[in-house]
Design an enzyme around this catalytic site. Structure first.
Site, mmCIF file in Angstrom:
data_model
loop_
_atom_site.group_PDB
_atom_site.id
_atom_site.type_symbol
_atom_site.label_atom_id
_atom_site.label_comp_id
_atom_site.label_asym_id
_atom_site.label_seq_id
_atom_site.Cartn_x
_atom_site.Cartn_y
_atom_site.Cartn_z
ATOM 1 N N SER A 128 3.442 37.187 -28.473
ATOM 2 C CA SER A 128 2.490 37.938 -27.644
ATOM 3 C C SER A 128 3.174 38.626 -26.475
ATOM 4 C CB SER A 128 1.459 36.942 -27.095
ATOM 5 O OG SER A 128 0.770 37.499 -26.003
ATOM 6 N N GLU A 130 1.998 38.521 -23.695
ATOM 7 C CA GLU A 130 1.859 37.579 -22.573
ATOM 8 C C GLU A 130 3.185 36.888 -22.274
ATOM 9 O OE1 GLU A 130 -0.673 36.068 -20.381
ATOM 10 O OE2 GLU A 130 -1.386 38.106 -20.683
ATOM 11 N N TYR A 152 -0.479 29.364 -21.840
ATOM 12 C CA TYR A 152 -0.556 30.123 -23.100
ATOM 13 C C TYR A 152 0.751 30.908 -23.296
ATOM 14 C CZ TYR A 152 -1.621 33.804 -26.420
ATOM 15 O OH TYR A 152 -1.558 34.667 -27.492
ATOM 16 N N HIS A 182 -4.743 43.667 -28.976
ATOM 17 C CA HIS A 182 -5.403 44.469 -30.008
ATOM 18 C C HIS A 182 -6.814 43.936 -30.215
ATOM 19 C CE1 HIS A 182 -2.694 41.473 -31.739
ATOM 20 N NE2 HIS A 182 -3.662 41.228 -32.613
HETATM 21 P P1 NAP Z 1 -8.593 34.485 -32.398
HETATM 22 O O1 NAP Z 1 -9.601 35.467 -32.902
HETATM 23 O O2 NAP Z 1 -8.872 33.709 -31.151
HETATM 24 O O3 NAP Z 1 -8.308 33.446 -33.595
HETATM 25 C C1 NAP Z 1 -7.608 32.263 -33.353
HETATM 26 C C2 NAP Z 1 -7.565 31.461 -34.655
HETATM 27 O O4 NAP Z 1 -6.859 30.239 -34.381
HETATM 28 C C3 NAP Z 1 -8.952 31.079 -35.186
HETATM 29 O O5 NAP Z 1 -8.927 31.120 -36.585
HETATM 30 C C4 NAP Z 1 -9.087 29.631 -34.709
HETATM 31 O O6 NAP Z 1 -9.909 28.846 -35.534
HETATM 32 C C5 NAP Z 1 -7.659 29.156 -34.833
HETATM 33 N N1 NAP Z 1 -7.406 27.975 -34.006
HETATM 34 C C6 NAP Z 1 -7.516 27.886 -32.655
HETATM 35 N N2 NAP Z 1 -7.243 26.622 -32.270
HETATM 36 C C7 NAP Z 1 -6.988 25.913 -33.400
HETATM 37 C C8 NAP Z 1 -6.662 24.554 -33.662
HETATM 38 N N3 NAP Z 1 -6.550 23.667 -32.683
HETATM 39 N N4 NAP Z 1 -6.489 24.179 -34.951
HETATM 40 C C9 NAP Z 1 -6.608 25.081 -35.946
HETATM 41 N N5 NAP Z 1 -6.924 26.372 -35.766
HETATM 42 C C10 NAP Z 1 -7.101 26.785 -34.497
HETATM 43 O O7 NAP Z 1 -7.183 35.171 -32.172
HETATM 44 P P2 NAP Z 1 -6.632 36.578 -32.737
HETATM 45 O O8 NAP Z 1 -6.956 37.633 -31.760
HETATM 46 O O9 NAP Z 1 -7.007 36.706 -34.152
HETATM 47 O O10 NAP Z 1 -5.052 36.325 -32.613
HETATM 48 C C11 NAP Z 1 -4.305 35.748 -33.687
HETATM 49 C C12 NAP Z 1 -2.999 35.211 -33.132
HETATM 50 O O11 NAP Z 1 -2.271 36.253 -32.517
HETATM 51 C C13 NAP Z 1 -3.129 34.119 -32.077
HETATM 52 O O12 NAP Z 1 -2.043 33.237 -32.235
HETATM 53 C C14 NAP Z 1 -2.984 34.873 -30.764
HETATM 54 O O13 NAP Z 1 -2.503 34.010 -29.757
HETATM 55 C C15 NAP Z 1 -1.985 35.920 -31.162
HETATM 56 N N6 NAP Z 1 -2.032 37.189 -30.431
HETATM 57 C C16 NAP Z 1 -3.193 37.871 -30.329
HETATM 58 C C17 NAP Z 1 -3.212 39.102 -29.684
HETATM 59 C C18 NAP Z 1 -4.485 39.900 -29.542
HETATM 60 O O14 NAP Z 1 -4.520 40.797 -28.702
HETATM 61 N N7 NAP Z 1 -5.497 39.653 -30.360
HETATM 62 C C19 NAP Z 1 -2.024 39.605 -29.139
HETATM 63 C C20 NAP Z 1 -0.850 38.873 -29.280
HETATM 64 C C21 NAP Z 1 -0.860 37.677 -29.938
HETATM 65 P P3 NAP Z 1 -11.471 28.593 -35.201
HETATM 66 O O15 NAP Z 1 -12.183 29.779 -35.767
HETATM 67 O O16 NAP Z 1 -11.767 27.343 -35.933
HETATM 68 O O17 NAP Z 1 -11.578 28.476 -33.708
HETATM 69 N N1 GDD Z 2 -11.429 37.507 -20.473
HETATM 70 C C1 GDD Z 2 -11.709 38.176 -19.352
HETATM 71 N N2 GDD Z 2 -12.965 38.067 -18.811
HETATM 72 N N3 GDD Z 2 -10.746 38.918 -18.767
HETATM 73 C C2 GDD Z 2 -11.066 39.604 -17.654
HETATM 74 C C3 GDD Z 2 -12.337 39.554 -17.086
HETATM 75 C C4 GDD Z 2 -13.332 38.741 -17.682
HETATM 76 O O1 GDD Z 2 -14.462 38.633 -17.238
HETATM 77 N N4 GDD Z 2 -12.347 40.367 -16.007
HETATM 78 C C5 GDD Z 2 -11.137 40.911 -15.908
HETATM 79 N N5 GDD Z 2 -10.343 40.446 -16.904
HETATM 80 C C6 GDD Z 2 -8.925 40.777 -17.094
HETATM 81 C C7 GDD Z 2 -7.997 39.564 -17.207
HETATM 82 O O2 GDD Z 2 -7.737 39.022 -15.902
HETATM 83 C C8 GDD Z 2 -6.798 40.190 -17.885
HETATM 84 O O3 GDD Z 2 -5.967 40.785 -16.919
HETATM 85 C C9 GDD Z 2 -7.402 41.298 -18.751
HETATM 86 O O4 GDD Z 2 -8.758 41.454 -18.333
HETATM 87 C C10 GDD Z 2 -7.389 41.006 -20.248
HETATM 88 O O5 GDD Z 2 -7.930 39.726 -20.464
HETATM 89 P P1 GDD Z 2 -8.287 39.202 -21.939
HETATM 90 O O6 GDD Z 2 -9.108 40.188 -22.647
HETATM 91 O O7 GDD Z 2 -8.808 37.809 -21.802
HETATM 92 O O8 GDD Z 2 -6.875 39.237 -22.702
HETATM 93 P P2 GDD Z 2 -5.419 38.777 -22.258
HETATM 94 O O9 GDD Z 2 -4.631 40.018 -21.995
HETATM 95 O O10 GDD Z 2 -5.454 37.735 -21.225
HETATM 96 O O11 GDD Z 2 -4.892 38.066 -23.597
HETATM 97 C C11 GDD Z 2 -5.089 38.680 -24.864
HETATM 98 O O12 GDD Z 2 -3.963 39.479 -25.181
HETATM 99 C C12 GDD Z 2 -2.729 38.762 -25.308
HETATM 100 C C13 GDD Z 2 -1.642 39.786 -25.619
HETATM 101 O O13 GDD Z 2 -1.241 40.414 -24.436
HETATM 102 C C14 GDD Z 2 -5.284 37.554 -25.892
HETATM 103 O O14 GDD Z 2 -5.632 38.119 -27.137
HETATM 104 C C15 GDD Z 2 -4.013 36.756 -26.074
HETATM 105 O O15 GDD Z 2 -4.199 35.822 -27.144
HETATM 106 C C16 GDD Z 2 -2.874 37.726 -26.421
HETATM 107 O O16 GDD Z 2 -1.670 37.031 -26.606
#
Ligand code: NAP
Ligand code: GDD
Length: 335
Positions: A128, A130, A152, A182
């Site tokens: 990520s 992050e 995280y 994304h």
């Molecule tokens: P998501 O929608 O939150 O999905 C997370 C998945 O992990 C769900 O299937 C969830 O299952 C499973 N999971 C969570 N805790 C678990 C546990 N203790 N045991 C087994 N399964 C568990 O996340 P996503 O957006 O698809 O992201 C997929 C991966 O990419 C994650 O590793 C995330 O950290 C990483 N990532 C995401 C982004 C982004 O912007 N979306 C960016 C960079 C990296 P349940 O449905 O049962 O909760």
């Molecule tokens: N969730 C949330 N809720 N975020 C908020 C809010 C709120 O009410 N208000 C402002 N934010 C700001 C957060 O402080 C952060 O700076 C930004 O919005 C994005 O927050 P999130 O959408 O929760 O995503 P993230 O950037 O912290 O993390 C996501 O992206 C990562 C990749 O950069 C997640 O998908 C992570 O799993 C992933 O790794």
């Protein structure tokens, strides 16, 4: 028979898009889910509804090495996409221990089981942006040092390093995606983009009067999840494993996202959005902006969906779900 893929986190946003992509490519797709998901499919398998009868689901616990080992022994995958994680950064401040446990041990257990049982399996780790955290360079590339700002982010740095070490120490085809944010209509409601677009729909539907948010000045590089899972697949098709940044190369503030989402619905966000200090994070990641030149040149991958199109698609989808009809850019009719 085609290739066999195992996806952990198949119920999540990315897992569901990846399952669809791999099925379309002729893969036999297996997914690891929590036991409760099989008992409550209507809610917990919602994102998989289009492909539910074409994927094989296995109950497994990421917290147990025995469970992960049995899973890999049963599936013996050709490709393994490790997406399961406690993925909500905010929550990782409330529960550092389970975030680190699930994200680090889950990754370690899976790598170790794959190494022993399916050493030729190609492995993808969901790293990520992050990990860059308090980023030391703008834009961020594969060479930018990591400076995570939450448990995280720390857990993802550890998963990244474990993956790299299994590649170097045991010769595994193990790759890290360093994916920037994304989104999509399948995004979890806890993340800011979906919170905003569902909030707009709820306001239009008369179900809410305001939307509470935290830091509106944070900036993110937001792309479309459907395209990002293609990059995951491309990484595992390369002759050599490697690490890749996947991003759009554009950054926008949360405020810009809010402004556009409300204006899509003909509303002024300043009339509805309130700032709640409790939603600010103890340590914020202020600015993420990715440079995905390497993914472009080596994988032939580029982001296709622009910021405006992404925001509009998400607002429209949430409005449709609540029965608010209309066209983005024009005013919406209330149900
Ligand atoms: P998501 O929608 O939150 O999905 C997370 C998945 O992990 C769900 O299937 C969830 O299952 C499973 N999971 C969570 N805790 C678990 C546990 N203790 N045991 C087994 N399964 C568990 O996340 P996503 O957006 O698809 O992201 C997929 C991966 O990419 C994650 O590793 C995330 O950290 C990483 N990532 C995401 C982004 C982004 O912007 N979306 C960016 C960079 C990296 P349940 O449905 O049962 O909760
Ligand atoms: N969730 C949330 N809720 N975020 C908020 C809010 C709120 O009410 N208000 C402002 N934010 C700001 C957060 O402080 C952060 O700076 C930004 O919005 C994005 O927050 P999130 O959408 O929760 O995503 P993230 O950037 O912290 O993390 C996501 O992206 C990562 C990749 O950069 C997640 O998908 C992570 O799993 C992933 O790794």
């Amino acid at each position: 028979m085609g290739q066999r893929a195992l996806i952990t986190g198949i119920t999540g946003q990315d897992g569901s898009y990846l399952a669809e992509l791999l099925l379309a490519k002729g893969y036999e797709v297996h997914g690891a889910v929590r036991r409760v998901a099989l008992e409550d499919p209507e809610h917990r398998l919602l994102r998989l509804s289009a492909v539910r009868d074409r994927v094989v689901l296995h109950a497994a616990s990421l917290e147990s090495f025995a469970s992960v080992y049995q899973l890999v022994a049963k599936v013996l995958p050709d490709e393994c996409y490790h997406l399961a994680a406690q993925s909500f950064v905010s929550y990782s401040f409330d529960d550092e221990f389970s975030t680190l446990n699930t994200n680090i041990n889950g990754t370690h257990f899976l790598l170790s089981a794959v190494k022993d049982l399916a050493p030729k399996c190609r492995f993808y780790f969901a790293g990520s942006s992050e990990m860059f955290g308090k980023a030391e360079q703008i834009p961020q590339t594969e060479k930018t040092p990591f400076h995570p700002r939450s448990s995280y982010g720390i857990s993802k740095v550890c998963g990244f390093e474990l993956t790299r070490n299994y590649r170097e120490a045991y010769g595994m085809h193990a790759s890290n995606g360093i994916l920037f944010n994304h989104e999509s209509p399948r995004r979890g409601f806890e993340f800011v983009t979906r919170k905003i677009t569902s909030g707009v729909a709820r306001i239009l539907a008369g179900k809410s009067k305001e939307l509470s948010l935290g830091n509106l000045d944070a900036q993110r590089d937001w792309g479309h999840a459907r395209e990002y899972v293609q990059a995951m697949w491309l990484m595992l098709q390369q002759p050599q494993p490697d690490d890749y940044v996947v991003a759009t190369g554009e950054t926008h503030s949360v405020r810009e996202f809010v402004d556009l989402a409300f204006s899509c619905a003909g509303l002024d966000y300043r009339d509805y959005v309130v700032t709640d200090p409790n939603l600010f994070r103890p340590a914020e990641v202020n600015l993420l902006l990715g440079d995905c030149t390497k993914a472009q040149t080596q994988l032939g991958w580029t982001a296709g969906t622009g910021f405006d199109a992404l925001v509009r698609e998400m607002v429209e989808a949430d409005c449709r779900t609540l029965g608010v009809t209309g066209q983005v850019g024009a005013s919406f009719a209330r149900p």
